[in-house]
Design an enzyme around this catalytic site. Sequence first.
Site, PDB file in Angstrom:
ATOM      1  N   LEU A 139     -41.984   3.119 -36.758  1.00 14.31           N
ATOM      2  CA  LEU A 139     -41.127   4.275 -37.046  1.00 14.31           C
ATOM      3  C   LEU A 139     -41.148   4.628 -38.527  1.00 14.31           C
ATOM      4  CD1 LEU A 139     -38.154   3.784 -34.579  1.00 14.31           C
ATOM      5  CD2 LEU A 139     -40.065   5.380 -34.454  1.00 14.31           C
TER       6      LEU A 139
ATOM      7  N   HIS B  58     -40.460   4.511 -44.228  1.00 16.63           N
ATOM      8  CA  HIS B  58     -39.772   4.221 -42.973  1.00 16.63           C
ATOM      9  C   HIS B  58     -38.707   5.273 -42.690  1.00 16.63           C
ATOM     10  CE1 HIS B  58     -37.833   2.012 -39.745  1.00 16.63           C
ATOM     11  NE2 HIS B  58     -38.877   1.205 -39.750  1.00 16.63           N
ATOM     12  N   HIS B  59     -38.566   5.604 -41.408  1.00 13.66           N
ATOM     13  CA  HIS B  59     -37.624   6.653 -41.004  1.00 13.66           C
ATOM     14  C   HIS B  59     -36.174   6.272 -41.295  1.00 13.66           C
ATOM     15  CE1 HIS B  59     -36.724  10.393 -39.251  1.00 13.66           C
ATOM     16  NE2 HIS B  59     -37.654  10.410 -38.325  1.00 13.66           N
ATOM     17  N   CYS B  60     -35.901   4.980 -41.493  1.00 14.88           N
ATOM     18  CA  CYS B  60     -34.531   4.584 -41.825  1.00 14.88           C
ATOM     19  C   CYS B  60     -34.152   5.038 -43.235  1.00 14.88           C
ATOM     20  CB  CYS B  60     -34.343   3.075 -41.696  1.00 14.88           C
ATOM     21  SG  CYS B  60     -35.220   2.097 -42.936  1.00 14.88           S
TER      22      CYS B  60
ATOM     23  N   ASN C 247     -30.751   9.893 -43.333  1.00 14.79           N
ATOM     24  CA  ASN C 247     -31.024  10.731 -42.179  1.00 14.79           C
ATOM     25  C   ASN C 247     -29.813  11.590 -41.834  1.00 14.79           C
ATOM     26  OD1 ASN C 247     -33.763   9.978 -40.787  1.00 14.79           O
ATOM     27  ND2 ASN C 247     -32.901   8.068 -41.545  1.00 14.79           N
TER      28      ASN C 247
END
Length: 493
Positions: free
Chosen positions: A21, A134-136, A308
């Site tokens: 991810l 990373h998407h976090c 996010n």
Amino acid sequence: MHRMSPLDASFLHLEDHVTQLHIGSVTILEGPPPPFDDVLEMVSGKLALVPRYRQVVRFVPLALGRPVWVDDRHFNLRYHLRRTALPAPGGEQELRNLVGRVMSQQLDRSKPLWEMWMAEGLGEGRWALVSKVHHCMVDGVSGTDLLTVVLDSERDPEKPSAEDWDPEPAPSAVHLLADALVERSVSPYEAFRAARATLRAPRQFAGLVQDTTRSLVGMRGLVRRTPPSSLNGPIGPHRRWSLARSQLSDVKAIRAALGGTVNDVVLACITNGFRKLLLSRGESVDRVVRTMVPVSVRSPGERGTYNNRVSAMFAELPVGIEDPRERLASIRAQMEGLKESRQAVAGEVLTSLSGFAPPLLLALGERVATRVPQRNVNTVTTNVPGPQYPLYAAGRRLLEAFPYVPLGGRIRVGVAIFSYDGALNFGVTGDYDAAPDVDILCEGIEAGMSELVSLAAPPTAAARQGRPRRPAKRSAKPSAVEAGSDETSTPTA
């Protein structure tokens, strides 16, 4: 030390050995390539503007709290910024192979969750930067902000002054556990205080409830399963990546002549791509392809905050419609209905409620959800607006930028769109084993745009063309070729 939000943490919990991810970008720059030390100096001078680039994730013992960000006392820029070269002839296929291989590797969780690869040897003296994060850490919109921070808006910018970075001491496991328990003990009070503040503004609260209820009703169609398709199924750990090109000027001409928004035109072109892909696989197009469309709910004041703030809408791509004008009209009507239903509001509200769930249960629930066999969503389509002015890296102009979107669950193909300096470019991710033909999807996207451009052109111009116009390309840019990677080692943001 800073604790992750529930949504940020979910991207860590959802990752496993076949689901990486991280989001990414592939940028092509004019040559000749600069010395590697110049690129190091450029990135080093921007680190103070992106604190997450020098922080690592620490997990709370027993998963009694969400993970936290702490300074990495052993941060080494040369680990994250890497140099490689494309094999001869250094064409677009070799670049795609590199991207597929780099993106197939998970980021090392013991280090800051980003990498950037300087790839030399691209044809016509150019070079590329392949990056991933990373998407976090970021969603698509804040990822775009990040790109404009790391790169320069001038060819020869003023060099930043040297910075002395003093990382904060790392917390112990006992400290992490105690802090999480304290936060959980006060969270009921925080919830009560938030509820009391809400009651002080009943009109706003009533409006939110109304919007959320309306949008949940609009989501009821998701319970209907789409027909079986090769678009869904188990995925492996390796990826393919391909690309398609178009121009914002073409999209504007289509909007002026045929109506709709930029997203409507983009989705119509993607619909044609999936139509061509399914037909090439011998599958029926008497169906729709349901796509999740991430929507930024970031307010203007939150730009520059690297976390996010994303929700989602769900659209149905009418792949059964052959006529491009009818296809665009169908999508336009559907998207207007989705906006009216406020689906994104419901998604954002429901996501925020996950903050009330114990982190351990949240993690387990998300992992189970990704493994439940389902065909409710066939693909993901994300459109991120980028800067409409030139960017530079170590004195070299960025010519083209393409996005990378990760795959997860049982989704085997994903599409991302990124606009930069007058161009509107597509990046398509496919599972290496289940989607070896993603180049057909890209060809269909470009063909769909050409068809709409021809319909939007004045009758005399259309007669002179004689056939659909392909997207304009600069001579300095590579031509479209077959996608795919025949290697399975290595990474990018």
